[in-house]
Each structure stands twice: as C-alpha cells, then as structure tokens.
Design a protein around this motif. Structure first.
Motif, PDB file in Angstrom:
ATOM      1  N   GLY A 115      47.188 -50.774  83.662  1.00 28.30           N
ATOM      2  CA  GLY A 115      47.347 -51.794  84.684  1.00 28.30           C
ATOM      3  C   GLY A 115      48.766 -51.915  85.197  1.00 28.30           C
ATOM      4  N   LEU A 116      48.953 -52.809  86.171  1.00 28.94           N
ATOM      5  CA  LEU A 116      50.265 -53.012  86.770  1.00 28.94           C
ATOM      6  C   LEU A 116      51.284 -53.523  85.758  1.00 28.94           C
ATOM      7  CD1 LEU A 116      49.208 -54.633  90.181  1.00 28.94           C
ATOM      8  CD2 LEU A 116      49.985 -52.285  89.771  1.00 28.94           C
ATOM      9  N   ASP A 117      50.792 -54.249  84.731  1.00 28.61           N
ATOM     10  CA  ASP A 117      51.703 -54.767  83.711  1.00 28.61           C
ATOM     11  C   ASP A 117      51.997 -53.745  82.624  1.00 28.61           C
ATOM     12  OD1 ASP A 117      49.274 -54.653  82.423  1.00 28.61           O
ATOM     13  OD2 ASP A 117      49.284 -56.741  81.744  1.00 28.61           O
ATOM     14  N   GLY A 118      51.453 -52.534  82.792  1.00 30.76           N
ATOM     15  CA  GLY A 118      51.715 -51.470  81.841  1.00 30.76           C
ATOM     16  C   GLY A 118      50.771 -51.417  80.664  1.00 30.76           C
ATOM     17  N   SER A 119      49.862 -52.387  80.558  1.00 29.00           N
ATOM     18  CA  SER A 119      48.937 -52.400  79.429  1.00 29.00           C
ATOM     19  C   SER A 119      47.675 -51.601  79.758  1.00 29.00           C
ATOM     20  CB  SER A 119      48.553 -53.834  79.067  1.00 29.00           C
ATOM     21  OG  SER A 119      47.875 -54.454  80.144  1.00 29.00           O
ATOM     22  N   ARG A 121      43.714 -50.922  80.027  1.00 30.40           N
ATOM     23  CA  ARG A 121      42.512 -51.714  80.287  1.00 30.40           C
ATOM     24  C   ARG A 121      41.301 -50.794  80.278  1.00 30.40           C
ATOM     25  NH1 ARG A 121      39.672 -53.640  85.046  1.00 30.40           N
ATOM     26  NH2 ARG A 121      41.260 -52.790  86.446  1.00 30.40           N
ATOM     27  N   CYS A 268      43.156 -56.273  95.446  1.00 37.84           N
ATOM     28  CA  CYS A 268      44.432 -56.005  94.769  1.00 37.84           C
ATOM     29  C   CYS A 268      44.703 -54.525  94.544  1.00 37.84           C
ATOM     30  CB  CYS A 268      44.464 -56.736  93.425  1.00 37.84           C
ATOM     31  SG  CYS A 268      43.240 -56.121  92.231  1.00 37.84           S
ATOM     32  N   GLN A 270      43.424 -52.568  92.288  1.00 42.63           N
ATOM     33  CA  GLN A 270      43.231 -52.132  90.915  1.00 42.63           C
ATOM     34  C   GLN A 270      41.790 -51.639  90.693  1.00 42.63           C
ATOM     35  OE1 GLN A 270      45.731 -52.056  88.210  1.00 42.63           O
ATOM     36  NE2 GLN A 270      46.641 -51.882  90.241  1.00 42.63           N
TER      37      GLN A 270
END
Length: 309
Positions: A115-119, A121, A268, A270
């Motif tokens: 994801g955009l936060d680097g985690s 999913r 978004c 994603q």
C-alpha cells in the motif's frame, strides 16, 4: 511433470488448489528440474525454497527466467519473497529491463500488494464458500445500462450479518449489505464500477468509460436470470474454478483465466479487494469465461471485470 506430461501437470495443479502443503516437501525437486510453471505450485513454498529462488535471481544466472521466478515468489507470499521484491523495486535484478511490469507489481499475481503507507495488504481472504445459482425474476422497472440499454444484472446481494458471508468478506472491512449491479454484456469488454453503500444501495458510476471496441448492440440483451446464493464451505480457498460448473465462489482466491486483473479503485487508485468469481459455466449450459467481483470499502466502490480464454 518435468517431461511436460499433461496428466502430471493437471494432477499437481489439483493438489495445489486443494491442499498446497502436500507439495511443500517436493518443491525443492521441482526447482532442481527447473519446473517453474504453473507458479501456483509454489503456494506453500518453505523458506529454504524461497531463499534458493532469491539467490538465483540475485546471482543473475538466468535472467531469461526472471518472469517465472518472480511469479513463483509472488505465489509463495513468503515474507522473504516480499522483502526481496521490495529491494528489487529500487535495485532491479538482471533481466528486469525485459519485464512488462515492475517487479513489485508481480505481487498482484499472488493476490497481495504493498500500500501507499508501505505496508503489505492481502487482496483476498482465506475463507471461501461455493456460490449456487438461484433463479431471480427480473424487475420490469429495473435500471438499465447507459451504454447498451440492457437491464442491469444483480451479480451479488450479500449481507455481512450472515456469519458465513461476514467471514468470507472480513478482509474487505465491509459491514452491512452489499449489492453489486453491472451490465453483463459491457462488463465483458471493460471493468465496470458502481458506487455502493452498506444499506444495499448501488449506483452505476458516471465515470465509467466505454472502450472504442465496445460493439454496438441492435437490441438490449437480457441478463442472466440467476443470482448467486451461499452454498457449502470450500475446504480450500483456492477451489474457485473459472472453467467448471460449480466453480463460482464467494471469497477465497480467484482462478484467473489470464493474468491477474485486480481492479484499481477509481477513487484512490489502490487495488480493490477481491469478493468472488461467477463462472460462465454456472450461468449457461454453453457459457465460458468468468466474472470477477471487487470492492473497496474506504471509497465505497464495487467493480466487475471479465476474462475468457
């Protein structure tokens, strides 16, 4: 299988779909024989096999096999594979210049993403139920497709208050009723989006854009007079089938006919969560292909796309 015996390939694929852990002790041998396809055979690869694949890529000995090796790592979904793929996204290995997509994009083939936060999913859940088709009379005053004027098809009507549905959809974060309507005809040519609410409302997204190759229809086409309802639990999340009657499945993992095609959220950008698959063989005696259903709870979008051989 190394001798390309079709029966052996089919047998191992069945095992990979029903109980992939049975293959774990033998994956080192498959790797020794350079059997890298289909990559789903490596779903339950252990750390030792994953390390060997990573070392092979880092060594740059077979850059022409990089595509297959990355698919193996993506399907393994192993943390070691994820770490290596993150590293290669900024330090490309030998052969990466010949790939059609970025290294980290291969994660989608294994049904996960970063994801955009680097985690990380996971795009799919681990619980699956067979979808059984139920005859559903079409509403005479129901909505129609803005493009071809065909009546819209209710591809899914779900409620997470039903425990089995809630379990199959837990990875999506959705709570409440989910109704997905689409055009059964136009969805065969492009991904169609709808805006949905937990109250069961569903609306054609005005941003849908028809491709130039969308055929003109002289007359609207009636959608399938069938809607999937929950059947028995699948013993494995990998048992959806895009080919066989009885293969329609809520939850679990998709059976892609072509490359993985997880829809991107139009809100978004994603990747959306996978909801289920409806096989053409369950809709018509001569049906083929499959419809794939997706959802992005944060933005309130559902999507339907289609693949065929």
């Amino acid at each position: 299988m190394a001798a390309e015996d079709d029966d052996a390939i089919e047998e191992l694929c069945v095992i990979a779909d029903t109980d992939p852990g049975r293959l774990t002790p033998h994956l080192g041998s498959l790797l020794d024989l350079d059997v890298l396809w289909p990559a789903k055979l490596y779903r339950a690869a252990d750390a030792g096999v994953v390390r060997r694949v990573i070392e092979r890529i880092d060594g740059g000995r077979t850059p022409d096999r990089l595509n297959h090796l990355l698919l193996v790592l993506a399907h393994s979904a192993n943390p070691l594979a994820e770490s290596a793929m993150r590293r290669w996204s900024t330090q490309p290995p030998a052969g990466a210049d010949k790939l059609h997509i970025s290294v980290l994009s291969y994660a989608r083939e294994g049904d996960w993403t970063v994801g955009l936060d680097g985690s990380r999913r996971d795009l799919c859940g681990s619980t699956a139920y067979r979808w059984v088709m139920r005859e559903t009379p079409r509403r005479a005053d129901g909505p129609t497709c803005p493009w071809c004027a065909s009546p819209l098809w209710t591809a899914a009507d779900l409620d997470t208050t039903e425990p089995a549905v809630g379990a199959a959809m837990s990875h999506t974060g959705w709570s409440g009723r989910l109704v997905i309507e689409t055009c059964h005809f136009c969805a065969c040519y492009t991904t169609l989006y709808s805006q949905v609410t937990p109250a069961g409302a569903t609306t054609w997204w005005t941003g849908n854009t028809g491709p130039s190759y969308l055929p003109d229809t002289a007359e609207p086409e009636d959608p399938p007079a069938l809607t999937p309802v929950l059947g028995p639990a699948r013993p494995s999340p990998y048992q959806a089938s895009a080919w066989n009657r009885g293969g329609s499945t809520l939850g679990g993992r998709p059976d892609w006919i072509q490359d993985a095609e997880h829809a991107d959220c139009p809100g978004c950008g994603q990747p959306m969560d996978y909801v289920g698959l409806i096989g053409g063989a369950d809709l018509d005696d001569y049906g083929e292909g499959a419809y794939y259903l997706h959802l992005h709870q944060p933005c309130g979008f559902a999507a339907v796309n289609y693949q065929q051989s």
